[in-house]
Design an enzyme around this catalytic site. Structure first.
Site, PDB file in Angstrom:
ATOM      1  N   GLY A  37       0.796  -1.229   0.000  1.00  0.00           N
ATOM      2  CA  GLY A  37       0.000   0.000   0.000  1.00  0.00           C
ATOM      3  C   GLY A  37       0.820   1.265   0.000  1.00  0.00           C
ATOM      4  O   GLY A  37       0.317   2.332  -0.342  1.00  0.00           O
ATOM      5  N   GLY A  38       2.104   1.153   0.401  1.00  0.00           N
ATOM      6  CA  GLY A  38       2.995   2.304   0.337  1.00  0.00           C
ATOM      7  C   GLY A  38       2.556   3.471   1.200  1.00  0.00           C
ATOM      8  O   GLY A  38       1.791   3.323   2.163  1.00  0.00           O
ATOM      9  N   GLY A 181       1.080  23.697   2.166  1.00  0.00           N
ATOM     10  CA  GLY A 181       0.639  22.960   0.990  1.00  0.00           C
ATOM     11  C   GLY A 181      -0.463  21.986   1.338  1.00  0.00           C
ATOM     12  O   GLY A 181      -1.178  22.149   2.334  1.00  0.00           O
ATOM     13  N   VAL A 182      -0.600  20.943   0.518  1.00  0.00           N
ATOM     14  CA  VAL A 182      -1.692  19.988   0.702  1.00  0.00           C
ATOM     15  C   VAL A 182      -1.608  19.301   2.063  1.00  0.00           C
ATOM     16  O   VAL A 182      -2.574  19.296   2.834  1.00  0.00           O
ATOM     17  CB  VAL A 182      -1.667  18.935  -0.429  1.00  0.00           C
ATOM     18  CG1 VAL A 182      -2.689  17.842  -0.156  1.00  0.00           C
ATOM     19  CG2 VAL A 182      -1.958  19.596  -1.774  1.00  0.00           C
ATOM     20  N   ARG A 280       8.580  16.626  -0.069  1.00  0.00           N
ATOM     21  CA  ARG A 280       8.959  15.224  -0.123  1.00  0.00           C
ATOM     22  C   ARG A 280      10.355  15.069  -0.725  1.00  0.00           C
ATOM     23  O   ARG A 280      10.841  15.945  -1.450  1.00  0.00           O
ATOM     24  CB  ARG A 280       7.971  14.432  -0.980  1.00  0.00           C
ATOM     25  CG  ARG A 280       6.511  14.655  -0.666  1.00  0.00           C
ATOM     26  CD  ARG A 280       6.070  13.962   0.590  1.00  0.00           C
ATOM     27  NE  ARG A 280       6.139  12.508   0.495  1.00  0.00           N
ATOM     28  CZ  ARG A 280       5.815  11.686   1.477  1.00  0.00           C
ATOM     29  NH1 ARG A 280       5.415  12.186   2.649  1.00  0.00           N
ATOM     30  NH2 ARG A 280       5.896  10.377   1.342  1.00  0.00           N
ATOM     31  N   ALA A 329      -1.242   9.783  -5.951  1.00  0.00           N
ATOM     32  CA  ALA A 329      -1.428   8.334  -5.921  1.00  0.00           C
ATOM     33  C   ALA A 329      -2.115   7.824  -7.187  1.00  0.00           C
ATOM     34  O   ALA A 329      -1.697   6.811  -7.764  1.00  0.00           O
ATOM     35  CB  ALA A 329      -2.246   7.937  -4.685  1.00  0.00           C
ATOM     36  N   HIS A 454     -31.800  17.065  -9.044  1.00  0.00           N
ATOM     37  CA  HIS A 454     -32.012  18.111  -8.045  1.00  0.00           C
ATOM     38  C   HIS A 454     -32.656  17.504  -6.806  1.00  0.00           C
ATOM     39  O   HIS A 454     -33.528  16.640  -6.929  1.00  0.00           O
ATOM     40  CB  HIS A 454     -32.933  19.188  -8.620  1.00  0.00           C
ATOM     41  CG  HIS A 454     -33.334  20.240  -7.628  1.00  0.00           C
ATOM     42  ND1 HIS A 454     -32.499  21.279  -7.274  1.00  0.00           N
ATOM     43  CD2 HIS A 454     -34.478  20.385  -6.899  1.00  0.00           C
ATOM     44  CE1 HIS A 454     -33.117  22.033  -6.374  1.00  0.00           C
ATOM     45  NE2 HIS A 454     -34.328  21.519  -6.137  1.00  0.00           N
TER      46      HIS A 454
END
Length: 469
Positions: A37-38, A181-182, A280, A329, A454
């Site tokens: 899964g990293g 950032g994110v 990173r 990802a 709607h």
């Protein structure tokens, strides 16, 4: 004899490539140093979104009276239980990957890989034994890790990496987050909701300073952050920090990345912990790539449009390609599919990076695809813009989710969408509609002539398009 493919790294790129190759008849060996899964599954996308779900539930409880609901007592955060739930979610998903690998007969080896050649990889296992893996083609998908800066010496107690922040078993009273950032913005809103006093320090002049994300969305997010009580030191950096009497003291100065009309005075911020979310770095150390003579750029692998490295039969996908590509990802997964096609297919295809959606799980959520307005200006494009406010939607009013906007950027000559930027509830889901429209080459009139149910939030896309058609 089937093609033998070796893959190093079992994140979204690696496991997607492994499963695709196995389904197509290849003999696949998947090598992973830690967990299937990293980063995404274990210390990135899934854990942060699980924590955010807990934060949203907590926030909803506090807003109960607005919905006509009454509760006795006071809601509190059990951080150990929150983290335990996060671990269960990741564990369940890891188990699913393990079952899929077994069903597809993917040979999974846990250990540290070293590339000897395109056809040979040595894996050092936990017990010190070495296993040699032979193959015909090699895919490197080792990803990235939190960047460490000398001014922010991570000690995993007071000065934390973003990975450390995901396993905190308590809610700090005060937090400094370096990097808006994110990752930094998501963590800021999670911990603010849990009760921390949060200050963000960002070296550029806005939160979410991503070139492809429209500045309008950054303004909306900053406004909501301030309303929530989050402080933001924009255009500033942490020059140094120290631990004094169990507190982090960070010296904040003007950012060297910007020109300042009026220099600001250095200030010292104090908090219980500091979280470094400044970017990173490549997970390429120890792979033996330098010895092979592979072309690298600051540790990241350089690859061509077919994702081939400078060494024949070695490919690279995902974060290990660095910011020269797109570090997301779902992009890694797409690259994995492309590489498998290029290894096993009859015709090579270039990876397309033109239409890639992104989502930021802040409050309100942000979703984007295509070009920002600034990018359109820089390219000299003839475009038009329409913005529709979330609060104009009946569903948003019913949900009590009013902040946000839909922004469409359209080519004046072709009426095709150049970019879309959303801030508001469920923007991460809604952006898929516009991504599909752009991929199909639809015009803004095509979107406007598509009936939307709607009441829904997706009607905002229709409303913005209808005004432009």
């Amino acid at each position: 004899m089937s093609k033998r493919i070796t893959i190093i790294g079992a994140g979204p790129g690696g496991y997607t490539a492994a499963f695709e190759a196995a389904q197509k008849g290849a003999t696949v060996t998947l090598i992973e140093a830690k967990h299937l899964g990293g980063t995404c599954l274990n210390c990135g996308c899934i854990p942060t979104k699980t924590l955010k779900s807990s934060a949203e539930a907590f926030e909803t409880i506090h807003q109960a009276k607005e919905y006509g609901l009454n509760f006795e007592g006071t809601a509190t955060v059990d951080m150990e239980a929150v983290v335990a739930r996060k671990e269960r979610v990741s564990s369940v998903l890891r188990g699913g990957l393990e079952k899929t690998a077994a069903n597809l007969k993917v040979n999974v080896i846990f250990g540290t890989a070293k590339v000897i050649s395109a056809n040979l990889v040595e894996v050092t296992k936990a017990d010190g034994s070495i296993e040699k893996v032979e193959g015909d083609d090699l895919i490197i998908a080792t990803g990235s890790s939190p960047l460490n800066l000398p001014s922010l010496p991570v000690d995993h107690k007071y000065i934390l990496s973003s990975d450390d922040a995901l396993v905190l078993n308590y809610v700090p009273k005060s937090i400094i987050i370096v990097g808006g950032g994110v990752i930094g913005s998501e963590l800021a809103m999670i911990f603010q909701t849990f009760g921390s006093k949060v200050t963000i320090v960002e070296g550029l002049d806005r939160v979410l300073p991503v070139p492809s994300l429209d500045e309008e969305m950054s303004k909306i997010l900053l406004r909501e952050m301030k309303k929530a009580g989050i402080k933001a030191e924009l255009g500033r950096i942490v020059e140094s920090c120290e631990i004094v009497d169990g507190k982090v003291k960070a010296k904040v100065v003007d950012s060297p990345f910007l020109q300042h009309a009026k220099p600001g005075e250095p200030v010292t911020l104090e908090a219980d912990v500091l979280i470094s979310a400044v970017g990173r770095s490549a997970n390429s150390k120890g792979l033996g790539l330098e010895e092979l003579g592979m072309e690298l750029n600051r540790g990241y692998i350089v690859a061509n449009e077919y994702l081939e490295t400078s060494i024949p039969h070695i490919y690279a996908i995902g974060d290990i390609l660095g910011p020269a590509k797109i570090m997301l990802a779902h992009m890694a997964a797409a690259e994995g599919l492309t590489v498998v096609n290029n290894i096993l297919g009859d015709k090579k295809v270039a990876q397309d990076y033109s239409i890639v959606p992104s989502a930021v799980f802040v409050t309100p959520e942000v979703g984007s695809v295509g070009l920002s307005e600034k990018q359109c200006k820089d390219k000299g494009l003839d475009y038009k813009v329409e913005i529709f406010q979330f609060r104009e939607l009946g569903k948003a009013q019913a949900m009590g989710q009013l902040p946000g906007a839909f922004k469409l950027i359209v080519d004046k000559n072709t009426n095709k969408v150049l970019g879309a930027h959303l801030a508001g509830a469920h923007s991460s889901d809604i952006i898929a509609e516009i991504t599909m429209a752009m991929k199909m080459g639809a015009t803004v009139a095509d979107i406007a002539h598509t009936i939307h149910s709607h009441p829904t939030l997706a009607e905002g896309v229709f409303e913005a398009a209808h005004r432009m058609a």
